[in-house]
Structures are given as structure tokens and as C-alpha cells.
Design an enzyme around this catalytic site. Structure first.
Site, PDB file in Angstrom:
ATOM      1  N   GLY A  17      -3.294 -18.481  28.229  1.00  0.00           N
ATOM      2  CA  GLY A  17      -3.138 -18.363  26.784  1.00  0.00           C
ATOM      3  C   GLY A  17      -4.089 -17.367  26.165  1.00  0.00           C
ATOM      4  O   GLY A  17      -3.782 -16.757  25.141  1.00  0.00           O
ATOM      5  N   GLU A  45      -2.473 -14.060  26.599  1.00  0.00           N
ATOM      6  CA  GLU A  45      -1.334 -14.004  25.688  1.00  0.00           C
ATOM      7  C   GLU A  45      -1.781 -13.790  24.244  1.00  0.00           C
ATOM      8  O   GLU A  45      -1.139 -13.046  23.493  1.00  0.00           O
ATOM      9  CB  GLU A  45      -0.513 -15.292  25.813  1.00  0.00           C
ATOM     10  N   GLU A  82      -0.659 -19.324  35.385  1.00  0.00           N
ATOM     11  CA  GLU A  82      -0.009 -20.615  35.121  1.00  0.00           C
ATOM     12  C   GLU A  82       0.682 -21.208  36.347  1.00  0.00           C
ATOM     13  O   GLU A  82       0.790 -22.436  36.473  1.00  0.00           O
ATOM     14  CB  GLU A  82       0.998 -20.469  33.971  1.00  0.00           C
ATOM     15  N   ALA A 129      -5.304 -21.849  27.824  1.00  0.00           N
ATOM     16  CA  ALA A 129      -5.012 -22.974  26.948  1.00  0.00           C
ATOM     17  C   ALA A 129      -5.740 -24.206  27.479  1.00  0.00           C
ATOM     18  O   ALA A 129      -6.131 -24.263  28.649  1.00  0.00           O
ATOM     19  CB  ALA A 129      -3.506 -23.220  26.880  1.00  0.00           C
TER      20      ALA A 129
END
Length: 259
Positions: free
Chosen positions: A110, A113, A133, A66
Site C-alpha cells: 500500500g 501504491e 502482496e 497496509a
């Protein structure tokens, strides 16, 4: 066909292809890209000529995570009241039509994911998966702790999430995270072959098969088998089921009409 700022879209026969396109940021996922992606999935879902989707990035990165610059300025009240990373961030996971992630290079945070939201991951031999993360003082926020655990088991998921280590394509295949490992040069060719095969089949049957597999994560074995049986029985009301069985008996290729 609509044009987007952060993704490229095209159709190849019955396959809708979506390519993440923020090359300078290694396809880092920001709100604008996610809105584009959700809109493209919506459009392909609504297009009766599109029967399967492929989601990919570049050879260097599917998505490196992300967008940290975008996230770094946010505060808890804002993330909580807006339900940050819900809605369009989860759109790939709610797609009814089959969607395959073709992953080369980095699929981290992300990006990992997002790939796991798809129905299958085909990985190039240079792919790297990870949920790093904790290195940033946070945790996965788009389902990483849940989908990764379901895919590879608690021990592997804990190892990856708590140490932030990456998993290469070969380990990902051994662990059940990816369906196939393919040489980088052949990734899109082989992924498109699989997507075209799916697109050549009966859409109602494909949708039911996908739903049945996904329900296996939510139901007991007995309830899951019962659910599968009801869907199986309902295929006897589909014209494609009759055509498929007749074609098999007559040793010819079926002509599915998706009804």
C-alpha cells in the site's frame, strides 16, 4: 490548522506538507491514517494559499505497506459490501492540485501504491519499492497492478508482483517509476524546491497541465492532442497567461494572480 493522530501537517509558503506519522508501525496504512490523510488533502485543496502538496514519511519508511493486523480479520462479504480500499484510500489520486511523494526507505504494498497515486515520486537513494502482496496470499488492492504497469511496463510489473521482489531507487528511476533519485540527506530540500517552484506558477495553468498529462492514460493520441489543444486555447482566457507572456517579452518576473 487541524491536528491529526496519524499524520503531521504544516504549510511552508505555498506548499502543504503532509508527513505520515506511525513510526512504530513503519507508517503502515490503516483506516485511521487514511482518514487523516484524506482530510488533510481536502483541507489543502480548499486552502487558496496552498498551491502544491508534498507527501512524505520517515527516513526509514515512507510506508511499509497496509496494516496487516487490521486486514487479517476481515472477510469477503465485508470487504465487498463496504468497497474496502476505495474512497479515502484513493484520495491522493483525485487531488487536483499537484502532489509530490518524497519517498525514503520502504514503500511497499500500500505504501508503493500511495506513492504512485501522487503526480511525481522523488526517491531518496535508500528507497525500496515493491508489491509483495502475493507473499500474503493476496494481490495489490489500491491500484498497484494498474499504476505500476503503466509506470514501468508489463514485464517489470509482472516480475515485481509475481515474485514479490523489491526495486531499489536506481532501478526505479531507470524504469520510469520515479522522477528523481536524491541523496537521503537532501531529499526534503530538493523536493521542497520543486514544490515551491510549482507553487510560484499560475494555479489554473498548473491544474490544466496536470489534467492534460493524466488524460494521456485514458485517451487515444488523437483525442489526447485535441483535449490538450482545447485546454491550451482556454488559457487565452486566463489573466495569468497574458501576464506571463508580457513578463517574458519585458524580461521581468511575472506576477501571477491565479486567475
Amino acid at each position: 490548522m487541524a491536528t491529526y493522530e496519524n499524520i503531521l501537517v504544516e504549510t511552508r509558503g505555498g506548499v502543504g506538507l503532509i508527513t505520515l506519522n506511525r513510526p512504530k508501525a513503519l507508517n503502515a496504512l490503516n483506516s485511521d491514517l487514511i482518514r487523516d490523510l484524506a482530510a488533510a488533502i481536502d483541507a489543502f485543496e480548499a486552502d487558496p494559499s496552498v498551491l502544491c502538496m508534498v507527501l512524505t514519511g520517515s527516513e526509514k519508511a515512507f510506508a511499509a505497506g497496509a496494516d496487516i493486523k487490521e486486514m487479517s480479520v476481515r472477510e469477503f462479504p465485508d470487504t465487498y459490501t463496504t468497497d474496502y480500499m476505495a474512497g479515502p484510500w484513493e484520495r491522493a489520486s483525485t487531488c487536483r492540485k499537484p502532489i509530490i511523494a518524497a519517498v525514503a526507505g520502504y514503500a511497499l504494498g500500500g505504501g508503493c501504491e500511495l506513492a504512485m497515486q501522487c503526480d511525481m515520486i522523488y526517491a531518496a537513494d535508500n528507497a525500496k519499492f515493491g508489491q509483495p502482496e502475493v507473499n500474503l496470499g493476496t494481490i495489490p488492492g489500491i491500484g498497484g497492478s494498474q499504476r505500476l504497469t503503466r509506470a514501468v511496463g508489463k514485464a517489470k510489473a509482472m516480475d515485481m508482483i509475481l515474485t514479490a521482489r523489491n526495486m531499489d531507487a536506481q532501478e526505479a528511476e531507470r524504469s520510469g517509476l520515479v522522477a528523481r533519485v536524491i541523496p537521503l540527506a537532501n531529499l526534503m530540500e530538493e523536493t521542497m524546491k520543486a514544490a515551491e517552484k510549482i507553487a510560484s506558477l499560475s494555479l489554473p495553468a498548473i491544474l490544466m497541465a496536470k489534467e492534460a498529462v493524466n488524460r494521456s492514460f485514458e485517451l487515444t493520441l488523437a483525442e489526447g492532442v485535441r483535449f490538450e489543444r482545447r485546454l491550451f486555447q482556454s488559457t487565452f482566457g486566463i489573466a495569468d497567461r497574458k501576464e506571463g507572456m508580457m513578463a517574458f517579452a519585458e524580461k521581468r518576473k511575472p506576477g501571477f494572480v491565479h486567475k
